[in-house]
Scaffold this motif. Structure first.
Motif, PDB file in Angstrom:
ATOM      1  N   GLY A 121      26.667 -30.630 -31.225  1.00 55.77           N
ATOM      2  CA  GLY A 121      26.392 -29.978 -32.497  1.00 55.77           C
ATOM      3  C   GLY A 121      27.055 -28.623 -32.624  1.00 55.77           C
ATOM      4  N   LEU A 122      27.108 -27.880 -31.528  1.00 58.60           N
ATOM      5  CA  LEU A 122      27.726 -26.560 -31.575  1.00 58.60           C
ATOM      6  C   LEU A 122      29.183 -26.637 -32.022  1.00 58.60           C
ATOM      7  N   VAL A 123      29.874 -27.706 -31.643  1.00 60.96           N
ATOM      8  CA  VAL A 123      31.291 -27.834 -31.990  1.00 60.96           C
ATOM      9  C   VAL A 123      31.485 -27.829 -33.496  1.00 60.96           C
ATOM     10  N   SER A 124      30.574 -28.465 -34.239  1.00 59.91           N
ATOM     11  CA  SER A 124      30.730 -28.516 -35.688  1.00 59.91           C
ATOM     12  C   SER A 124      30.667 -27.128 -36.305  1.00 59.91           C
ATOM     13  N   PHE A 125      29.850 -26.246 -35.715  1.00 56.18           N
ATOM     14  CA  PHE A 125      29.749 -24.879 -36.231  1.00 56.18           C
ATOM     15  C   PHE A 125      30.885 -23.998 -35.705  1.00 56.18           C
ATOM     16  N   VAL A 126      31.267 -24.228 -34.455  1.00 59.69           N
ATOM     17  CA  VAL A 126      32.382 -23.462 -33.886  1.00 59.69           C
ATOM     18  C   VAL A 126      33.669 -23.749 -34.652  1.00 59.69           C
ATOM     19  N   LEU A 127      33.872 -24.999 -35.048  1.00 65.53           N
ATOM     20  CA  LEU A 127      35.088 -25.342 -35.799  1.00 65.53           C
ATOM     21  C   LEU A 127      35.197 -24.519 -37.076  1.00 65.53           C
ATOM     22  N   ALA A 128      34.100 -24.448 -37.815  1.00 62.69           N
ATOM     23  CA  ALA A 128      34.132 -23.687 -39.070  1.00 62.69           C
ATOM     24  C   ALA A 128      34.441 -22.221 -38.805  1.00 62.69           C
ATOM     25  N   ALA A 129      33.881 -21.671 -37.724  1.00 63.54           N
ATOM     26  CA  ALA A 129      34.131 -20.264 -37.398  1.00 63.54           C
ATOM     27  C   ALA A 129      35.573 -20.048 -36.948  1.00 63.54           C
ATOM     28  N   LEU A 130      36.106 -20.974 -36.140  1.00 65.27           N
ATOM     29  CA  LEU A 130      37.472 -20.804 -35.634  1.00 65.27           C
ATOM     30  C   LEU A 130      38.517 -21.017 -36.728  1.00 65.27           C
ATOM     31  N   ILE A 131      38.222 -21.872 -37.696  1.00 61.19           N
ATOM     32  CA  ILE A 131      39.148 -22.029 -38.824  1.00 61.19           C
ATOM     33  C   ILE A 131      39.346 -20.684 -39.515  1.00 61.19           C
ATOM     34  N   ALA A 132      38.254 -19.927 -39.631  1.00 57.79           N
ATOM     35  CA  ALA A 132      38.340 -18.604 -40.256  1.00 57.79           C
ATOM     36  C   ALA A 132      38.910 -17.562 -39.298  1.00 57.79           C
ATOM     37  N   GLU A 133      38.459 -17.576 -38.032  1.00 57.27           N
ATOM     38  CA  GLU A 133      38.824 -16.512 -37.091  1.00 57.27           C
ATOM     39  C   GLU A 133      40.224 -16.684 -36.509  1.00 57.27           C
ATOM     40  N   TRP A 134      40.605 -17.902 -36.180  1.00 57.93           N
ATOM     41  CA  TRP A 134      41.916 -18.160 -35.579  1.00 57.93           C
ATOM     42  C   TRP A 134      42.929 -18.688 -36.599  1.00 57.93           C
ATOM     43  N   SER A 135      42.509 -18.782 -37.855  1.00 55.54           N
ATOM     44  CA  SER A 135      43.370 -19.304 -38.931  1.00 55.54           C
ATOM     45  C   SER A 135      43.927 -20.683 -38.578  1.00 55.54           C
ATOM     46  N   LEU A 136      43.045 -21.557 -38.103  1.00 53.71           N
ATOM     47  CA  LEU A 136      43.464 -22.902 -37.708  1.00 53.71           C
ATOM     48  C   LEU A 136      43.690 -23.779 -38.933  1.00 53.71           C
ATOM     49  N   THR A 137      44.626 -24.698 -38.818  1.00 53.94           N
ATOM     50  CA  THR A 137      44.781 -25.731 -39.834  1.00 53.94           C
ATOM     51  C   THR A 137      43.727 -26.812 -39.602  1.00 53.94           C
ATOM     52  N   GLY A 138      43.555 -27.680 -40.588  1.00 50.52           N
ATOM     53  CA  GLY A 138      42.610 -28.773 -40.418  1.00 50.52           C
ATOM     54  C   GLY A 138      42.979 -29.673 -39.254  1.00 50.52           C
ATOM     55  N   GLU A 139      44.287 -29.915 -39.077  1.00 51.27           N
ATOM     56  CA  GLU A 139      44.733 -30.764 -37.972  1.00 51.27           C
ATOM     57  C   GLU A 139      44.423 -30.136 -36.622  1.00 51.27           C
ATOM     58  N   GLN A 140      44.627 -28.826 -36.492  1.00 49.95           N
ATOM     59  CA  GLN A 140      44.327 -28.156 -35.223  1.00 49.95           C
ATOM     60  C   GLN A 140      42.834 -28.207 -34.928  1.00 49.95           C
ATOM     61  N   ALA A 141      42.022 -27.971 -35.945  1.00 48.06           N
ATOM     62  CA  ALA A 141      40.570 -28.017 -35.756  1.00 48.06           C
ATOM     63  C   ALA A 141      40.121 -29.422 -35.364  1.00 48.06           C
ATOM     64  N   SER A 142      40.746 -30.441 -35.956  1.00 44.86           N
ATOM     65  CA  SER A 142      40.350 -31.807 -35.639  1.00 44.86           C
ATOM     66  C   SER A 142      40.661 -32.158 -34.193  1.00 44.86           C
ATOM     67  N   TRP A 143      41.712 -31.560 -33.617  1.00 44.32           N
ATOM     68  CA  TRP A 143      42.033 -31.822 -32.214  1.00 44.32           C
ATOM     69  C   TRP A 143      40.988 -31.225 -31.281  1.00 44.32           C
ATOM     70  N   ILE A 144      40.399 -30.096 -31.677  1.00 47.86           N
ATOM     71  CA  ILE A 144      39.317 -29.530 -30.858  1.00 47.86           C
ATOM     72  C   ILE A 144      38.140 -30.498 -30.821  1.00 47.86           C
ATOM     73  N   ALA A 145      37.795 -31.044 -31.991  1.00 48.00           N
ATOM     74  CA  ALA A 145      36.691 -31.999 -32.046  1.00 48.00           C
ATOM     75  C   ALA A 145      37.017 -33.275 -31.275  1.00 48.00           C
ATOM     76  N   SER A 146      38.209 -33.810 -31.474  1.00 52.69           N
ATOM     77  CA  SER A 146      38.560 -35.079 -30.847  1.00 52.69           C
ATOM     78  C   SER A 146      38.750 -34.960 -29.345  1.00 52.69           C
TER      79      SER A 146
END
Length: 455
Positions: free
Chosen positions: A44-69
């Motif tokens: 569950g934490l990953v779902s919230f971390v992704l949203a934070a890292l998209i903002a903080e690290w300026s990740l693209t959707g594809e980069q964020a999806s690789w963290i989850a996958s």
């Protein structure tokens, strides 16, 4: 594989099935359940971390999806290996080792300095997490009396809601309010490393597994502790080790190749195909949706705090979903309960994808949580019941491993589906997967109230 021999009323299996729910059962259930909750907290934490890292690290959707996958890549490998190891070396030890692996790796994720390092650590986290879940459900099912086995496994799975709620609270209270709050969130995920020691030394090994391995004195000692907890003796007398009937030999299923071959033998191939289909479809729809919900809401214009708050409310609906499933699974049976909750998940997914107001988003999201997590409870209950003791953890682990392939793919497909058709298309696809799973559920064996197959 030969038919199971007749076993008298003093067998390990029949004595376990004759017991009432005791304090010893409660210890096994809560001990395994707390590990399950900690697993859910990490995912569950990953779902919230992704949203934070998209903002903080300026990740693209594809980069964020690789963290989850990345985590699900590890989970796919861990699930298949964990089941094989648990059938070879025992349930309890593998359970503890997997907790230790993913707890340490989650804590180390708090120190990740970049995208590549975080992805590698998430793979390691997944190895432990993927192995633990099917082993834990197998472990609890082998202690549970037959008349309440399904209900107890759904209650075990309900600890997932507790862990996911804890993740939602950390996401809501910690991540947006502290500098690099996502690091603190991962640090809290290291708790399972310490808990692994409690599991290893505080819980008994599965008596059915010990009996199947020919370790009859140890199996007898474990069952005697459960009978003492209930102040009964399953046969009305204390038995010597020699009184315990030996399990039927099954040399063909003792090797790795033999255990895997059993899954696709004439007796089990329909069950295996149905299980793998259900696990694949449910994983695709569940992780595709719930890993991305905070980020989807954030992308729709809700700020980080509000999107996390909505997700917290949606998560709370998981608990009543489990409660209803726990009741229905012993009333309707496994297949009917699983299929109905999957159809409910499909309908809720369509409504969530088309919701446009805050009330509709929360209402449809809560319905999705209710039905989807109730379905998960039924799935974890029915899976280990479809195989004999000699291959139970292997069968459960490989079903979960196939499911994890879907959980790898699903987060990667979300950005593309959103770009093509937005949330309506995305959640219509998830609804389709739920419906396929609902149909496949009817290929499973329904062993409500029946003793486990101890071959």
């Amino acid at each position: 594989m030969t038919d199971a021999p007749a076993r008298d009323d003093t067998s390990i299996s029949s004595r376990l099935d004759a017991l009432p729910f005791t304090r010893a059962h409660l210890k096994v259930l809560t001990g395994s359940g707390l590990g399950w909750a900690l697993d859910a907290m990490d995912v569950g934490l990953v779902s919230f971390v992704l949203a934070a890292l998209i903002a903080e690290w300026s990740l693209t959707g594809e980069q964020a999806s690789w963290i989850a996958s990345a985590g699900f890549v590890g989970m796919a490998v861990g699930a298949t290996l964990g089941g094989l190891l648990a059938d070879r070396f025992g349930r309890r030890s593998v359970f503890a080792i997997t907790l230790l692996i993913y707890g340490v790796a989650t804590g180390a994720s708090a120190l990740a300095g970049g995208l590549a390092a975080l992805i590698v650590l998430r793979v390691i986290v997944g190895l432990g997490l993927g192995a633990e879940l099917p082993v834990a459900s197998t472990y609890v099912s082998e202690f549970a009396p037959a008349r309440m086995r399904g209900r107890l496994i759904v209650i075990l799975e309900a600890f997932w809601a507790i862990g996911w709620t804890a993740a939602a609270l950390i996401g809501f209270l910690v991540i947006p309010n502290l500098a690099e709050g996502w690091r603190w969130a991962f640090a809290l995920g290291a708790i399972p490393a310490a808990y692994a020691l409690v599991v290893r030394w505080g819980l008994p090994e599965s008596a059915r597994w010990l009996d199947r391995q020919g370790r009859r004195a140890e199996a007898e000692a474990v069952v005697a502790r459960f009978e003492a907890s209930a102040s009964v003796d399953g046969s009305g007398r204390r038995r010597r080790d020699a009184d315990v009937p030996a399990p039927a030999p099954a040399a063909d299923s003792e090797s790795l190749r033999g255990r895997l071959g059993v899954l696709w033998s004439a007796e089990f191939r329909v069950r295996t195909a149905a299980l793998w289909t259900v696990w694949f479809c449910v994983n695709f729809a569940y992780y595709g949706a719930f890993i991305w919900i905070p980020s989807i809401l954030f992308g729709q214009g809700y700020d980080l705090v509000k999107s996390f708050g909505f997700t917290l409310i949606i998560t709370l609906a998981q608990l009543p979903g489990y409660a209803v499933a726990a009741w229905l699974i012993e009333v309707w049976g496994r297949r009917t309960t699983l299929s109905v909750f999957l159809v409910g998940s499909a309908i809720a997914a369509v409504f969530f994808g088309t919701a446009t107001t805050e009330g509709a988003v929360i209402g449809a999201g809560m319905a999705l949580s209710f039905f989807n997590l109730g379905a998960w409870g039924a799935l974890y209950a029915v899976t280990p019941e479809n195989y004999p003791t000699s291959s139970r953890a292997t069968g459960s682990g490989w079903a979960a491993g196939v499911g994890r392939i879907a959980s790898i793919v699903a987060p990667l497909t979300v950005p593309g589906l959103l770009a093509v058709g937005g949330s309506p298309l995305l959640f219509a696809v998830f609804a389709g997967f739920f419906l396929v799973a609902a149909a496949a559920a009817w290929g499973l064996a329904d062993r409500r109230g029946a003793t486990l197959d101890d071959r």
